[in-house]
Every structure is written in structure tokens, then in C-alpha cells.
Design a protein around this motif. Structure first.
Motif, PDB file in Angstrom:
ATOM      1  N   ILE A 274      39.391  34.373  42.845  1.00  0.00           N
ATOM      2  CA  ILE A 274      39.455  33.261  41.882  1.00  0.00           C
ATOM      3  C   ILE A 274      38.077  33.025  41.272  1.00  0.00           C
ATOM      4  O   ILE A 274      37.929  32.865  40.061  1.00  0.00           O
TER       5      ILE A 274
ATOM      6  N   VAL B 279      37.312  35.552  38.649  1.00  0.00           N
ATOM      7  CA  VAL B 279      37.929  35.248  37.356  1.00  0.00           C
ATOM      8  C   VAL B 279      37.096  34.209  36.621  1.00  0.00           C
ATOM      9  O   VAL B 279      36.830  34.311  35.426  1.00  0.00           O
ATOM     10  N   PHE B 280      36.673  33.210  37.389  1.00  0.00           N
ATOM     11  CA  PHE B 280      35.880  32.114  36.845  1.00  0.00           C
ATOM     12  C   PHE B 280      34.600  32.648  36.179  1.00  0.00           C
ATOM     13  O   PHE B 280      34.332  32.391  35.008  1.00  0.00           O
TER      14      PHE B 280
ATOM     15  N   LEU C 149      35.285  34.998  33.128  1.00  0.00           N
ATOM     16  CA  LEU C 149      35.603  34.314  31.878  1.00  0.00           C
ATOM     17  C   LEU C 149      34.345  33.767  31.221  1.00  0.00           C
ATOM     18  O   LEU C 149      34.184  33.824  30.004  1.00  0.00           O
TER      19      LEU C 149
END
Lengths: 450, 242, 595
Positions: free
Chosen positions: B44, B47-48, B51
Motif C-alpha cells: 500500500i 502505491v502511495f 503515485l
């Protein structure tokens, strides 16, 4: 049982509703009939699936309803059936997608002979620009935007000088001429949409988007903003008038070029003083207004607003409604100003006047008016000071009886309903939020306190 | 793993009732029960950060973007300070790895020393980052003055937060390795299920080491992105289709 | 200290005794689920009232003084955000996910019960922060639930000071709460399944919840990223999303940012969010249909594959929300294609639901009514999606009421149909009592017919070109007067449907207080959650010994077997076949839970 019947009835009603509904796509006025065709294709395919699936569902619910000695059939899966269904669905999807992509390709590639023009959106108005004789739009940047340069055009760019500037919400287009529209925004997201033309595109600050179409019907159509842009989003209306080529050229020739709007006439207050003599008989020598004569205070009022109203009175856009008796008086007075120079002069003189704030004549609850004023403040400013950028006049210091009469006039169509009043419609939409006299008084009590 | 997953998806569960009775994953002693959640969590976080970096690339292609490196007068033209910070974090990672290996060999003393070193260098890294911020700030590189600056402060701050989060786990682990927090009495029926202290420490250290290595990789990415020249951004952005 | 997982303990680690540890600071997944559900429903009722106010303005414009354009936009925004995030996501995953996961996989609790408890309280905090924005100066944000910059943080929009900041903070807190919960769900499904519970033996509810959780864990960071950057733009004056702007005549200090970048980030979250809501609903409705049609779900494997494929595809369709956003129009080809491809697995799911009913033995119980109602509304909503997904068809329809009608049909009405089906279906498990049947049917009929009366005509307003998020239409040259009649009728339907929910609430209260307990497995369901030794399940769920699973969750009406269902924990030897003496259902489940 009931459910099966209900499902059948719902399917039937949906079909009936569709076929008798007077609400369907508005008659098209552009070349994008192919978009309507893709909608039709999609409608028939999805409609068939909708009817088939739900009628089958109704049949199943009826046929296999609970019976004490029935036992459900045991079948974990049925590969053949599932593959068939997948293939049929995929085919249906392709049938919808393929024409869609073909039409999209047409939309992405505008024709080479398309004429260019620019739409500039802002909270909550539309501005337009034509390239002028050199057929080239001059450079622009948000940083150039000022009171005299509302579209932010580069004053040094030679291509910009002959650009034609339209800053009044009304765009004219020649019929049967493809146009490529460049879309800009000064502040937030907007969306340039004309339902009859079918196409729409966001106006995004920081970049220039575009779309193209060919108007194919003469007429006057609404431009709607279709991307939420703040409190007055629903009032952000413009108009596009599709003319014959000659009418269009005539209209275009009357519009100012960029160069002519720069260093334009500033009124002469000295010349205005003598013109003001007539005004002072009602509005008072200091522009303080006079309730007995139904004349509002005009000293301290925003000059852009005074000028627009005088132009409107003269042109019969305001004060021509048969029931608007006070407006008719003013229209007659405005007739005495011979031309634009006179208007500029008298407005310049009014700027030099000052008078005291009038006393309240109505009673209302200031605190109840405050939440109502939040919506007004978006254009007129938190202090009711008026804003040039939103074309909104000053409210603070205006007599409450006058404001009330104007609000009522907007609501009843005595003001703002004229076809050429491109700003009045905004105020009509807003004035309608006041449902009764009490809330109007409350609002005015708040404005009085500013 | 993924192949297995696809094979699983093809099972026909209505056939052969009873046939397969796999063991409960949680009953297996050879699996560190918190490793999977940590990997998911790091996924997670990836992904953070991913992005952020994607938006960084997109934003770097706008004309007002002033990269922090590439020109001699830019602060990261000679990124010595960044290299020093990298070194500090690397030492912390190595120390944690050493502590983990020592625990596996039951060498608790080495582990304790290595753990303390890891903590020390992690804190050093944090302090060095703060100094770097102050340095840039004094040079006049404020957060809002340019998007490159904004991204630098933002990414390092988030990395710092991530690191502080890790400390909330690492510090108790260190204390436990010194014998704190040992439960005074455990209920008799639970004892057989409690893994021995050494294994528990090993499990915790596996997680910490993974976390720190991940922190290090993220740091390298942040380093790379902040200290590259506009030409590099341009190439990368082109590769991403901007 | 890291908390100790209790799922793998034979005895219960913590045995809550006081009221507070049992019902407030509880670590029991069932209590947390109920806390989540009640909070979500509570905040959802607020959002329902907000929608009623919007409808009053649209149906009867210029009648209600307190609905100003300013307030209207605030209602729109808060209604949307609450419904999508704080009600649907929280209720489906926090509520049903929490309740069903451990019971369906045969675990005693989530793997990290303490984290689970924190997740709820953090969620509650996010709700409170959100509601607080109603009481700050300027009120809540009115930027639309998409919170697009620049307008979300510029004057001219409601709530641009405290309102938007509180909204962003609340979302960040929500995401933290969701991440804590989601980590738990994923770990629990992957690591705490009981003996014999292979992935492909899981009920589809679990597949839906599990996939949705994974989607949420990967998608919510995008919202967090955009929230952080927008908050910095607002508070510090950075220019991530803010280009050079003249706001209401005033030059601002921003330079060079890109509002479209925000939209990409937002929809990279926003589209998977649709499936975060839809997939659990897909899963649960499958189970309800199978149980009440006494038939296995048709094409179980295809259903699982469809869930996984939809989950994957949902990450590469986001820009279909942005066809007219001013992004490079070439993207249109790609995103239209991926979007229409996603229709195929979705259609297969619809076919398989109908085929599950086909040749079944359909009990038209209240949950089944809602489930069939779902098939109807979802078919409708899914098909209208094909209009909007096809890039060129979207041109005239985007930003009109067609969009509003479509997404309410597909992610408002449909998931809510499933939510009601699920509540009526699992209520006996949670409380030991069945909701009143007559009231339930009344509730169904009004809700089902009423919502269709709301949304079917609304599509046609969209065809006309009526724009969404308009406080009032005023006069235009293309919208006939009759559209106002249509709007008024929609409002009346909406109010009726809204009031009908009172029947449901009354039913809940009446049942809890007055109804008699029902039998432990009233629907005769085969999946594991109904096979606990006590109904409702006690703390720790499974008594002394964890159950063993011998089969999938859909052994209904298996040929040659006496009973018309075989619970998952019945071994092949214990199954009573037709030739043998018949035994009754209760006997089965007793045997099962002690094997």
C-alpha cells in the motif's frame, strides 16, 4: 407470482414510457447526427438485452416458484452455455464500441477548413474572441488579465491587435461553417456545452482544450456551463446565435477589435456635469436618490454597471416592459443622452459625487438574512461592494426599497427578461430563490447593515 | 505464487468433497504470521509513493518547474549531503540485518549491540534530514516557491513519517531484546502456543529488517527523483507517455 | 507491544465481562461490525435527508427559503461523499466484511482484533470530523463530491475555508481507518481459514469482500495523495494542482499546476471505488440467491473469475469519467475500449444470477425479493453504463441527469437492494430473530417500485440535456415546461421512498423488542457462518473446537441426498443419502459442528 407480474409490468412500462415520452434528445442543430446514431444503436442493443433478461427473469420467477415437492435442479456449471453467452455479449459490445470509436475519430480530427475562435470562461460569464482579419488568434495569458483586458490577451503580440473581443455572453456563428473552438478558463473548471450541438468540453485553467462542430440550423441557442463552477454555476448562461453568412459578417463588423478596446475613452467628468443637471432633478444633486420620486442612490455605484444600465435603457433592453412604469420614466431620460461619449461623461461625473448612506425603510431580521446573502456575496462581494469581474453592481448603500423593487421586477420578469439582456437572466435565476416577502426583507435588512 | 493462484482458480470445488483438507495457515510454525500483513502494508505504501512520483514526473514537464539539480547554482548539483544521509540509513539497515542474523545464530549480545547501532544511525539520519531542510530553507528554497521544492519537502516529510512509524515498532523490540516487557506469568494453557523468546525476537527482527530495507529503497527513489536533472525527467516522462 | 492474535487460540484470550469492554471498546469482530453498521446507517440517514432537501428544491423550486444556491451545493456534496464513502464503503466492508469474514472462513476473530477495534474508532472519528464541518464558519464544502480543484479551494464555492480542510482531513482519517480494517480482512482471509477451507470453497460473499478490500487498499492511497497535495495547495500555497488564476478579478500567486492531474488521481481512486461498493454486493447477492432458490450458484468458477477480472480492469478504466475534461482526447479510444470490455464479465454475472434461479425452487422470502429486485435494477444501471462508457455517446450525456440516474441506479439503488437483502438474510444470525415478514414485503415493494419511479424518468431529463448540479433550471430554449412536472413527480417518489425507510427502522426495533427467537438456521443455508454451535454466535464463534470444512458452500439439492442442503462442515460419511433413514436438518448441523 406478484413479483413476476411486477417485473413484466415494469419492463412494459419502461417501453411505453420511452415511446410516449416527450422528453428525448433536443432537435439537433449541428453536424453531429452521427452521435445521435450511436446513441440509437446503443439504445436498441441495450434495450433488447434489458427486455430479454428481465422477461426471462420474470418467467423464471413464475415457473420455478416454490412448490413443496419440487427439488431444484443440480447443475454447478454449464460451460457451453456460458461460452455462448460470453460470445454473444462480446459481439453486442463490439457492435456498440466500433461505431463509437469511428465517430470519436471524427471528433478528434477537426476538418482543415474549420474556422477558429476562442471561448473564455470565468465565474460566471462567457467571453469570446475571433481571430480578426489575419486569421490568427494572438497569444494570451492569465497574467495579462485586467479590467481593460478581460480576456488576458498579450498586448505586445501583433497578431492580437485585430482580434475581435466579445465580452457579453453572446456569440454569433455563421451557418454551415465548421468551427474549431479553443476553450480557456480564467479561474476554475467550466464546461462549454450547447445541447443542440451535442458536443461539450471542459474549460480548464492552465490549458487550452478544444472541440469542433458545424452549426446547421439558424437560431439562438443556450450555452450552458456543465461543470460545477461555484455558487452561481446554474446562472452561467451564454447564447450562441447562428446567422446566415451575411448577417454574421454584419454582426462581426460591429464588434470591437482588441486594439480599439485598449486606451479606450474615459469619460470627461467636466462635460458630464452639465449632462447631470437633468438627472439631479430626481437622483439629487449629490446622487443621493429620492424615494418620493422613486429614484435610487447612484453616487458610489460601480461605473461599469451605471454604463451598462444607461446603454440598456437607451437600447430598450431595460425599462420597456409595459408594467415597468418607473423603468419607462428612466428610459425616457436615458434617451436624452445622445451617444456613448455622453454616457461615459455622465458616468464619470457621477463618480465624483458622494452622499451619505440612506436609512432603512423596511423591517427584517438581519440575522436571518445573512445566510441568504452568502449566495449573493459570490458575485456582489462579501461586503456588497460590487465586482467588476462578475459584472455585479454595488449593493451596500443602495436604498432597500429600490433593491426590493428590483428583486420583485426580476422575479416577475419586468426586468432581466429581455432577450438581449445577457446579464439579467443570471439575476432572475438568483432572485427566484427568495420565496416570499419576509425573506426578501430579511435579506435587505442584512444588506442595509453592510 | 501467482501461477499457484491461477491453478487454484481452476479448481472445481463441487467435485470431491472431503478430498483436500489443507492445514490452517496459522497452525504452521514455519510461517511468520505478521510477515504477510507487513508485505501488504508495504505494498500500500508503495502505491502511495508511486503515485506521488508519477505526479512528480507529470508536474516536472510544466514550464514553471525548477529542478533542484542540473545547474551549478542548484542545491543538489553536488548532492554530498544526500550521499551522507544515504550512508547513515544504509548503516542502520546493515546493522538491523546483522542483528537479525545474530538472532538466528542465537547470538543475543551481538544482536543487542547491532540493534542499538541501528537505532542510533536511524536517529542520525532523521537529524541529518532536518539539518538538510534547514539548510535549504536558509538558501531560500521555500516549500511553496516552486513545485520541485514542494515535492522535495513533501516526499522527505512523508518518508520521515514512515520512519517514525517504524521506530514505534523498533524501540519496543530493542527493549524486549534487553528483557523488558517479558510477561510475568502466562496462563498455563497458553504456554505451549507462545513461541520461545528467541523465535519471537527473530520474527520481530525479520519484520523490522524488511521495513528498514524498504525505507532505504524508498529513500533511494526520493534521492534519485530530487537530484536528477531536467533532462532525466524529460526522458522518464516521455517513457511514461506524458 | 504488538497485539496477540486470538484467531489461533483454542481458548478465548480476553473474556470481556463489563458492558464497556463488551459493547464499547470491544475487540469482537461481531460487535465491531454492528458498531460500523449502526454508525454508517446513522450517517447515511443524514445523507438521505440531505438528498430530500435537494429534491425539494428541484421538484418545487423557489418554495423553500433555507435552500439557497450555496446550501444546495453543500447538500449535493455532503450527500454524495457520505453515501459513497461513509455509508456504502463502511457498511459493506466495515459492517458486513467484519461480521462475515471470520464466520465464513471458520475463524474465531480477525487476526488483529485490537487493530480492528482501532479501525472502527478511527472511522467514527472521521465521521465526526466530517459532520463537524456543518458547524464551522462557511459550512461544509460545496465543491461536489469530486472536490475538483481549483474551485474546491477558491472563493465562489461554498465552504472553501474550514469546510474543505475538514473534508480532506476526514477523508485522510477514513483512509487510515480503512487501511487498518483492510489489512485485517486480507490477512484473515489469507491466513486464518479453517481446515479444509480452500479459496475455491469460499462463498462468493467472501470473494467479493476480499477483492473489494484489495481494491480499496490499492485505490484509497490515490485519494490520500490527492487530498494531501490539495491541502498543501490550500494551506501553504503550493501549486500542485493550481495553475495561474484570476479568481473573481484578483490575480493569485499560483503558477503552473494542473487541475487535470487531480482528476486523474481522483478517478484512479474513484472508479475502483465503484467496485469497492459493487463487488461485495455482487458476492452477497449471489449467496442470497443460492440459498433462497435452493440451488447452487450457477457457474461458481466463472463468478469468481468475473470478480477478479472486474477488480483488475477497474484500475484501467478511470479516465472514462474524464472524456470531456480537456485531457488528451486520444485517451478516449483506450478508455472506451477497456470500459466496454468490463461489461462482458459484468454481464456474465447477471446471466449467472438469473441462471441460478432457473430450474430452482424459489422461495420468495423478503431477502429473495430484494435480491431479485437487485438483478432488475442492476441490469438497468449496468446497461445505461454502456452509453456513458462509449466515449462519443458520452459527449451529449456527460454532466447531465443521465449520469446522475445511471450511477444512482448502479451504485445507489442496486447496492442498497443488496444491503437490504443481506440485512434481512443475516439478521437471524446476528440477533436470533427474523424481521417481520409483512413489514419487510411492504418495505420492499415501496422501495423497489419507488426507486424505479425516481430514476427511470431521470434518464430522460438527461437525454433532454438537463445539466446536473444546477440549483434551478430557469428558462432555457430547449427544455419544455413539462420537464418540471417530471421533476416534481421524481421528488414525490423520492420522498415516499425516503419515508418508507421508516418502515424498515420500525421493523428493526419491533423485531428486536417483540419478536420471538427463530430457529438457528431459518433459511437452511449451507455456508459455514450458520453452523456455529450457538446462534447468534458467541465470542470466539466456535466453542471448543474450530470447524472442519469438507465441501463448498453451495451443496443445495444435491441428487441422492435426503436433505436439500449439506452444510460445509458435514463430512462425506455423515451425509444421509436417500436410501438411508431420513434425519432432520438440526441433526446434521449438530453433528457437523462437533466433528
Amino acid at each position: 407470482m406478484k413479483l413476476a407480474i411486477a417485473l413484466v409490468i415494469l419492463v412494459a412500462l419502461s417501453l411505453v414510457f420511452h415511446f410516449i415520452s416527450p422528453w428525448w434528445l433536443t432537435p439537433i442543430a449541428s453536424n453531429w447526427g452521427s452521435i445521435d446514431d450511436t446513441i440509437e444503436i446503443t439504445f436498441w442493443i441495450t434495450g433488447a438485452v434489458f427486455v430479454a433478461v428481465n422477461l426471462f427473469l420474470a418467467y423464471v420467477v413464475f415457473r420455478y416458484r416454490f412448490q413443496k415437492n419440487r427439488r431444484a435442479h443440480y447443475e454447478p456449471e454449464n460451460k457451453k452455455l456460458e461460452v455462448w453467452l460470453t460470445v454473444i455479449t462480446a459481439t453486442g459490445v463490439c457492435l456498440m464500441l466500433a461505431p463509437g470509436l469511428v465517430v470519436w475519430a471524427k471528433f478528434v480530427n477537426p476538418p482543415t477548413d474549420a474556422a477558429e475562435l476562442e471561448v473564455v470562461a470565468q465565474q460566471w460569464q462567457w467571453g469570446f474572441r475571433f481571430p480578426g482579419e489575419d486569421q490568427t488568434l494572438g497569444k494570451s495569458d492569465v497574467r495579462f488579465i485586467s479590467v481593460t483586458n478581460p480576456l488576458g490577451i498579450d498586448p505586445k503580440d501583433p497578431f492580437a491587435q485585430d482580434d475581435i473581443i466579445i465580452d457579453n455572453n453572446e456569440l454569433h456563428l455563421p451557418i454551415n461553417q465548421a468551427v474549431k473552438v479553443w476553450i480557456r478558463s480564467k479561474d476554475v473548471l467550466h464546461n462549454f456545452a450547447v445541447p443542440q450541438f451535442r458536443v461539450k468540453m471542459d474549460a480548464v485553467p492552465g490549458l487550452v482544450s478544444s472541440l469542433w462542430f458545424t452549426p446547421e440550423k439558424i437560431g439562438r441557442f443556450d450555452i450552458l456551463c456543465m461543470e460545477l463552477c461555484g455558487i452561481a454555476h446554474h446562472t452561467m448562461r451564454g447564447f450562441v446565435v447562428v446567422d446566415s453568412e451575411t448577417d454574421f459578417q454584419q454582426w462581426l463588423s460591429q464588434q470591437p477589435t482588441f486594439a480599439s478596446t485598449q486606451g479606450g475613452p474615459v469619460g470627461d467628468a467636466v462635460a458630464g456635469e452639465s449632462l447631470y443637471a437633468l438627472c439631479s432633478s430626481c437622483h439629487g444633486p449629490r446622487g443621493e436618490g429620492n424615494q418620493a420620486l422613486n429614484a435610487p442612490r447612484i453616487s458610489g455605484q460601480s461605473p461599469h454597471y451605471l454604463k451598462r444600465q444607461l446603454v440598456y435603457y437607451k437600447a430598450g433592453i431595460r425599462g420597456r416592459h409595459p408594467e415597468d412604469t418607473y423603468g419607462q420614466q428612466m428610459a425616457a431620460m436615458a434617451e436624452t443622452l445622445p451617444d456613448e461619449t455622453a454616457i461615459n461623461d455622465v458616468v464619470a461625473y457621477i463618480q465624483t459625487l458622494s452622499s451619505s448612506t440612506p436609512a432603512a425603510t423596511l423591517t427584517g431580521h438581519r440575522d436571518k438574512g445573512q445566510p441568504l446573502f452568502v449566495s449573493c456575496a459570490a458575485c456582489h462581494g462579501a461586503q456588497g461592494q460590487g465586482r467588476f469581474s462578475t459584472s455585479a453592481p454595488r449593493l451596500a448603500g443602495l436604498q432597500d426599497w429600490y433593491l426590493k423593487r428590483q428583486l420583485v421586477n426580476y422575479q416577475t420578469g419586468l426586468r432581466g427578461a429581455h432577450a438581449a439582456d445577457n446579464f439579467g437572466k443570471q439575476m432572475t435565476l438568483m432572485a427566484n430563490m427568495l420565496s416570499d416577502e419576509e425573506s426578501m426583507n430579511n435579506l435587505l435588512a442584512y444588506i442595509q447593515s453592510l | 505464487m501467482s501461477l499457484n493462484f491461477f491453478r487454484t482458480l481452476q479448481e472445481k470445488p463441487w467435485l470431491q468433497p472431503d478430498a483436500v483438507l489443507p492445514e490452517r495457515v496459522m497452525d504452521r510454525s514455519d510461517i511468520n504470521p505478521k510477515k504477510l500483513p507487513l508485505i501488504v502494508f508495504l505494498g500500500i505504501v508503495s502505491v502511495f509513493f508511486f503515485l506521488f512520483l508519477i505526479t512528480f514526473l507529470a508536474r516536472s514537464q510544466y514550464p514553471d518547474f525548477q529542478a533542484l539539480a542540473g545547474e551549478t547554482w542548484q542545491p543538489f548539483y553536488h548532492p554530498q549531503q544526500l550521499w551522507i544521509n544515504t550512508g547513515l540509513l544504509l548503516i542502520a539497515c546493515v546493522a538491523l540485518q546483522v542483528a537479525l542474523m545474530a538472532t538466528r545464530r542465537q547470538n543475543i549480545h551481538t544482536a543487542q549491540i547491532a540493534l542499538c547501532l541501528a537505532l542510533l544511525f536511524t536517529l542520525q539520519f532523521g537529524a541529518a534530514q532536518l539539518l538538510l531542510w534547514r539548510h535549504l530553507y536558509k538558501l531560500g528554497f521555500y516549500m511553496a516557491s516552486n513545485p520541485a521544492n514542494s515535492y522535495f519537502y513533501l516526499l522527505t516529510a512523508l518518508h520521515g513519517l514512515h520512519l517514525i512509524g517504524g521506530l514505534f515498532v523498533l524501540v519496543p523490540v530493542i527493549l524486549r531484546s534487553f528483557g523488558f516487557f517479558r510477561p510475568a506469568t502466562t496462563a498455563p494453557q497458553q504456554r505451549p502456543l507462545q513461541p520461545p523468546r528467541q523465535q519471537q525476537l527473530q520474527y520481530s527482527l525479520e519484520l523490522c529488517a524488511l521495513y528498514w530495507h524498504y525505507l532505504f529503497v524508498i529513500w533511494l527513489l526520493i534521492f534519485f527523483f530530487n537530484a536528477s536533472s531536467p533532462a532525466v525527467y524529460k526522458t522518464l516522462a516521455a517513457l511514461c507517455g506524458y | 507491544m504488538p497485539h496477540v492474535a486470538i484467531a489461533d487460540q483454542t481458548s478465548e484470550l480476553h473474556d470481556p465481562r463489563s458492558f464497556i469492554t463488551k459493547y464499547i471498546w470491544s475487540q469482537d469482530h461481531k460487535v465491531i461490525a454492528i458498531q460500523y453498521a449502526l454508525t454508517a446507517i446513522g450517517v447515511g440517514l443524514i445523507a438521505l435527508v440531505l438528498s430530500a432537501m435537494m429534491r425539494l428544491q428541484l421538484g418545487f423550486p423557489d418554495t423553500f427559503d433555507f435552500i439557497t444556491p450555496n446550501a444546495y451545493l453543500q447538500f449535493v456534496t455532503m450527500h454524495g461523499m457520505i453515501m459513497v464513502v461513509y455509508l456504502l464503503t463502511a457498511l459493506l466492508l466495515g459492517g458486513f466484511g467484519n461480521y462475515l469474514i471470520p464466520l465464513m472462513i471458520g475463524a474465531r476473530d480477525m487476526v488483529f482484533p485490537y487493530l480492528n477495534m482501532l479501525s472502527y474508532w478511527t472511522y467514527l472519528l472521521s465521521v465526526l470530523i466530517l459532520l463537524a464541518s456543518f458547524f464551522v464558519p462557511g459550512g461544509p464544502t460545496g465543491a461536489g463530491w469530486t472536490l475538483y480543484p481549483p474551485q474546491a479551494i477558491l472563493p465562489g464555492t461554498p465552504g472553501v475555508d474550514a469546510g474543505i480542510v475538514l473534508m480532506l482531513v476526514s477523508l485522510a482519517v477514513f483512509i487510515i481507518a480503512f487501511t487498518m480494517g483492510g489489512l485485517n480482512y486480507v490477512t484473515t482471509v489469507l491466513q486464518a481459514r479453517t481446515h479444509g477451507m480452500t479459496l475455491m470453497r469460499m462463498p462468493l460473499s467472501l470473494w467479493g469482500i476480499f477483492t473489494a478490500t484489495v481494491l480499496g487498499l490499492l485505490a484509497f492511497p490515490a485519494l490520500l495523495v490527492s487530498a494531501i497535495m490539495m491541502a498543501l495547495d490550500k494551506l501553504i500555497g503550493t501549486s500542485f494542482f493550481m495553475p495561474a488564476i484570476v479568481s473573481l478579478g484578483e490575480q493569485l500567486d499560483y503558477t503552473g499546476g494542473s487541475p487535470i492531474l487531480f482528476q486523474h488521481l481522483f478517478w484512479f481512486f474513484g472508479h475502483p471505488e465503484v467496485y469497492i461498493v459493487a463487488l461485495p454486493a455482487f458476492g452477497m447477492v449471489s449467496d442470497v440467491l443460492a440459498v433462497h432458490a435452493r440451488k447452487n450458484i450457477f457457474g461458481y468458477r466463472m463468478m469468481v473469475w468475473a470478480i477478479v477480472i472486474i477488480g483488475f480492469l477497474s484500475f484501467i478504466v478511470w479516465a472514462h469519467h474524464m472524456y470531456v475534461s480537456g485531457m488528451n482526447p486520444v485517451f478516449g479510444y483506450f478508455f472506451a475500449t477497456t470500459t466496454l470490455i468490463i461489461a462482458v464479465p459484468t454481464a456474465i454475472k447477471v446471466y449467472n444470477w438469473v441462471l441460478t434461479l432457473w430450474r430452482g425452487n424459489i422461495h420468495l422470502t423478503v431477502p429473495m425479493l430484494f435480491a431479485i429486485g437487485f438483478i432488475f435494477t442492476f441490469t438497468h444501471g449496468g446497461l445505461t453504463g454502456l452509453f456513458l462508457g462509449n466515449v462519443v455517446v458520452d459527449l451529449p450525456l456527460s454532466d447531465t441527469y443521465f449520469v446522475v440516474a445511471h450511477f444512482h441506479m448502479v451504485m445507489g439503488v442496486s447496492p442498497i437492494m443488496v444491503l437490504f437483502a443481506a440485512i434481512y438474510h443475516w439478521f437471524p444470525l446476528v440477533t436470533g430473530k427474523r424481521l417481520h415478514d409483512g413489514l419487510g414485503k411492504l418495505h420492499f415493494w415501496i422501495t423497489f417500485l419507488g426507486t424505479y419511479a425516481i430514476y427511470l424518468p431521470m434518464h430522460y431529463l438527461g437525454f433532454l440535456g438537463v445539466p446536473r448540479r444546477y440549483f434551478a433550471l430557469g428558462s432555457t430554449d430547449f427544455i419544455p415546461e413539462s420537464a418540471q412536472t417530471l421533476n416534481a413527480s421524481i421528488t414525490v417518489s423520492a420522498i415516499v421512498v425516503g419515508l418508507a425507510q421508516l418502515i424498515f427502522i420500525f421493523n428493526l426495533i419491533w423485531t428486536l423488542r417483540k419478536a420471538k427467537p427463530c430457529s438457528p438456521n431459518p433459511w437452511g443455508a449451507a455456508s459455514l457462518e450458520w453452523q456455529t454451535p450457538n446462534v447468534p454466535p458467541r465470542h470466539g464463534n466456535w466453542g471448543q473446537k474450530l470447524p472442519t470444512v469438507y465441501r463448498w458452500a453451495y451443496d443445495y439439492s444435491v441428487p441422492g441426498i435426503t436433505s436439500d442442503f449439506i452444510p460445509q462442515n458435514i463430512s462425506e460419511d455423515a451425509v444421509i443419502r436417500d436410501a438411508e433413514t431420513s434425519g432432520d436438518v438440526d441433526d446434521h448441523s449438530d453433528k457437523g459442528s462437533h466433528t
